[in-house]
Design a protein around this motif. Structure first.
Motif, short mmCIF file in Angstrom:
data_model
loop_
_atom_site.label_atom_id
_atom_site.label_comp_id
_atom_site.label_asym_id
_atom_site.label_seq_id
_atom_site.Cartn_x
_atom_site.Cartn_y
_atom_site.Cartn_z
N ALA A 390 0.84 -1.21 0.00
CA ALA A 390 0.00 0.00 0.00
C ALA A 390 0.88 1.25 0.00
O ALA A 390 1.93 1.30 0.64
N LEU A 396 -4.82 2.73 0.24
CA LEU A 396 -4.55 1.29 0.29
C LEU A 396 -4.32 0.69 -1.09
O LEU A 396 -4.19 -0.53 -1.22
N THR A 398 -2.52 -0.74 -4.17
CA THR A 398 -1.23 -1.41 -4.29
C THR A 398 -0.89 -1.62 -5.76
O THR A 398 -1.76 -1.95 -6.57
#
Length: 820
Positions: A390, A396, A398
């Motif tokens: 992240a 968050l 990725t």
């Protein structure tokens, strides 16, 4: 009732609205031209040129494209003639006109071909246009719905068909088609296609990446509604993929479903390139070449692996946080490694996170002092995985590794070549071989045959040197043996069939490098198959080859050919039969002839039929006296009907009849060395395996000749012998005479006649006289006086005294016998 607005299209200064219900659902579309005043509208359809447009639904879907300053409107009629059709209209200043030559027809009834249309430009700099046509109700047993990819160059040609995941025949794949921006960072346009009825009406969306010619034929991602948000229905009914709603620089995809709209956020795409380098770039041969008993020290080589991280998508998120886990394996293409890392292991595993653009890893390779295979490079296998982390606790999102990124790599560490200044290895091979034994090959007796082979390299290193033997199918390669352990050889043969007459076997010499100025001698052993179809001569040839580009040897230097005579081992024998006459006698007075029988048994105990001749010698005359009245040899047994001129008389064989008595006195036998004999021969063109034949010699023997021998007993002997082609056959026994020669003998005895009557009478009279004398002698000795009366009186007296003593009365007296 015209259903205007069922589809709509904005193109520069024009607005198009579909009216699929107009003209009794034949359909059409309105074209509004935007100007300074109120928009001017015109209605376009094909009813005037085509009477089959009833219920065609023209205008159900629309799209446009521009080619060389010309603008085209593409309009779908999904119910035309029940199969669907796509029409193309060309826009001009005066009027929008139909282009019948560009019409694209559907294929399957009820497929709704043309219910969804989309044009894309595959590449940013490409002028090529591609049309996607949806047929959501197309049915097949594997998938429901399909999308056609058509080239918009000259005539429209549809060559590629897209499908969803198999197993969903009612998915309605192609109900929606949306162009989306480049989401994988390859600068090509991607496409999202909806299948709203997939998974029992829960729906799915498929992502297809673009390529230079349009769209790839297989989807790269399948997004299911049930995994995106449980409870969704008809996920993928509508799609839009142009806007960046999260403001991270990445395109977002809005997907409509029943009562909800989901926004799918794109993930950053990264790629990782890896590079393997070695220092030094090659392994010196002097450090690894085996030198027998000489002591050598190990060496080392430096290994470096560099990873380069590249962001493929354009965003404003900064450096991509990833974790790279890798594995290095030495000699990864071999089962047994030749080198190791410093810890004596062939594997090295590790992981790191501190990479922004590049990260390098160093390691040391331990190289032993003796490596046999210095031709094949040492393959260093690299495998790695990339896992995104992240960006922050607030974001968050990725990154993800591109599917085009290679996560496996092989680096090759080569050995130095001993090829001189020109770096071109020129070998000079010399090959020769011989049969270990120069004697003929006896099939059925010799189980193996050995070749003594010598190969020499007088030039530079020879690579992948092979010695190939060519030999008949009657031989089978068993092994190759070397006298020393410093050299090595391995052989592989081809698998032959029943019809194969020749075979070959290739032997690798010091594979893969046969060093210059070296020589190898070895023994090649072959099994001999007795049942094969053998010729009279065994021919074996050998040829040496290598992978070197240039050679210093001549063709005759690397080729050798040898021949060896072939004979066949046989096991035939002749024996005297047990039913032959063993004894006969003759009276010296009567001179009667006796019938004598000699029987011989011939057998083939070998492995194959063989032609033979049975030779018989039978004595029949001694000087002028007849011995044995023989006229023929009578054969019996199986398979005699096919034999021509089987047994016949050949000639007389005259023995040495001088000093007969003296010769027979020594041997006690009359045979063909003394007597005159008849020679018979029985020709057997094919004596079968395990077949038994008998030959009978029968005739009367005359006793008159025995007097010449001056003996009362003499043996009469005949003989039999087997004759075969010695140029082709060899008997399996070293002492073959025991098996191929036999003799039958009969003991003959002459006795004198005697008159036995006087002897019988004299013996009888003498016996009676002797009996009388014996009787007289016994009488004189009292043998016949038995005193019977005295014995009886004594018995009576003794009985009376006994009765008086115990008070009993005596028995009544017996009257005496009266002799008259």
């Amino acid at each position: 009732m015209s259903q205007e607005g069922l589809s709509a299209l904005l193109q520069h200064n024009s607005i198009l609205t579909g009216a699929a219900g107009s003209y009794d659902w034949a359909g059409g579309f309105f074209q509004y031209e935007l100007g300074s005043g109120f928009p001017k509208s015109t209605f376009n359809n094909v009813t005037s040129t085509n009477n089959d447009m009833k219920d065609a639904y023209l205008g159900y879907a629309m799209t446009t494209y521009t080619d060389q300053s010309k603008t085209y409107f593409i309009v779908g009629a999904p119910r035309y003639d029940h199969t669907g059709r796509v029409y193309v209209f060309e826009k001009s200043l005066q009027k929008t006109k139909l282009r019948p030559d560009l019409t694209i027809p559907g294929e399957q009834i009820g497929s709704y071909f043309g219910a969804e249309l989309c044009t894309i430009n595959p590449g940013i700099s490409s002028q090529k246009k591609v049309l996607l046509i949806g047929a959501p109700l197309h049915y097949s047993s594997k998938s429901g719905g399909q999308v056609y990819i058509c080239s918009l160059e000259r005539k429209f040609v549809c060559t590629i068909i897209l499908h969803g995941e198999p197993g969903h025949p009612y998915a309605k794949f192609g109900a929606t088609i949306a162009e989306i921006k480049d989401i994988n960072g390859d600068s090509l346009t991607d496409v999202a296609i909806g299948a709203p009825l997939e998974n029992n009406h829960q729906g799915s969306v498929y992502i297809f990446y673009g390529n230079q010619n349009g769209i790839r034929s297989h989807y790269s991602q399948r997004i299911q509604g049930v995994t995106s948000s449980p409870g969704l229905r008809y996920f993928g009914q509508s799609i839009h993929g142009i806007m960046d709603m999260s403001r991270d620089g990445l395109v977002d995809i809005a997907v409509g479903s029943l009562g909800k709209v989901l926004v799918l956020q794109s993930r950053p795409i990264v790629s990782v390139d890896a590079l393997i380098t070695f220092t030094p770039r090659q392994i010196p041969l002097k450090t690894v070449r085996c030198r027998g008993a000489d002591k050598q020290e190990d060496s080392s080589n430096a290994l470096q692996v560099c990873f380069t991280l590249i962001k493929k998508t354009t965003d404003n998120l900064g450096s991509a946080p990833v974790t790279i886990t890798y594995n290095l394996k030495l000699d990864s293409l071999r089962q047994k490694e030749r080198v190791t890392f410093g810890n004596n292991l062939r594997d090295h595993n590790d992981a790191f996170t501190d990479i922004t653009t590049e990260k390098c890893i160093d390691a040391s390779i331990k190289i032993p002092a003796c490596i046999r295979d210095t031709f094949t490079p040492i393959a260093v296998g690299l495998q790695f995985s990339v896992v995104g982390r992240a960006y922050s606790s607030d974001n968050l999102l990725t990154p993800i590794l591109s599917k085009e990124s290679k996560t496996q790599l092989i680096g090759e560490l080569h050995f130095e070549k001993n090829c001189g200044e020109d770096t071109i290895c020129k070998d000079q091979l010399i090959l020769s071989f011989n049969f270990t034994r120069a004697e003929p090959l006896v099939v059925g007796l010799n189980p193996v045959i050995n070749l003594t082979v010598a190969i020499e390299n007088r030039g530079e290193d020879s690579y992948n040197t092979l010695v190939t033997f060519f030999y008949p199918s009657g031989l089978s390669f068993r092994r190759a043996a070397l006298p020393d352990k410093l050299s090595f050889i391995s052989c592989d043969g081809t698998v032959g069939t029943e019809d194969t007459t020749m075979r070959d076997i290739s032997c690798r010499i010091n594979h893969p490098v046969f060093s210059g100025a070296s020589k190898i001698a070895f023994t090649a052993t072959f099994d001999v198959f007795a049942k094969a179809a053998w010729q009279n001569t065994l021919v074996v040839s050998a040829n040496a080859t290598s992978d070197n580009a240039e050679h210093l040897h001549r063709a005759t230097d690397v080729f050798d050919r040898k021949e060896l005579p072939v004979k066949f081992g046989i096991n035939v024998l002749v024996t005297r039969h047990i039913d032959s006459t063993r004894y006969a006698n003759f009276s010296s007075q009567k001179q009667e002839n006796k019938k004598i029988i000699h029987i011989y048994k011939v057998e083939n105990l070998g492995q194959w039929p063989v032609p033979v001749v049975i030779n018989f010698l039978v004595p029949y005359k001694l000087k002028n006296n007849d011995v044995w009245n023989i006229s023929e040899v009578v054969p019996s047994g199986k398979d005699l009907s096919n034999q021509n001129n089987f047994c016949k008389y050949i000639k007389d064989v005259v023995g040495n009849s001088e000093n007969i008595a003296e010769k027979i006195e020594k041997s006690k036998t009359l045979d063909c060395t003394i007597a005159t004999c008849k020679q018979f021969q029985c020709s057997i063109s094919r004596l079968e395996i395990k077949n038994e034949l008998t030959f009978e010699i029968q005739g009367d023997v005359f006793p008159s000749w025995i007097a010449q021998t001056l003996l009362k007993k003499v043996f009469l002997a005949s003989s039999a012998s087997i004759i075969y082609d010695g140029q082709k056959y060899v008997h399996v026994s070293q002492d073959q005479d025991i098996f191929i020669k036999a003799e039958a003998t009969t003991e003959l005895e002459v006795y004198d006649d005697y008159n036995y009557l006087p002897i019988i009478i004299g013996s009888t009279v003498g016996g009676l006289l002797l009996l009388g004398l014996i009787t007289l002698g016994l009488y004189k000795a009292g043998f016949f006086n038995r005193q019977y009366k005295d014995l009886m009186n004594e018995a009576q007296e003794g009985g009376t005294e006994s009765n008086a003593a115990d008070g009993s009365s005596p028995p009544p007296s017996q009257p005496e016998n009266t002799v008259s």
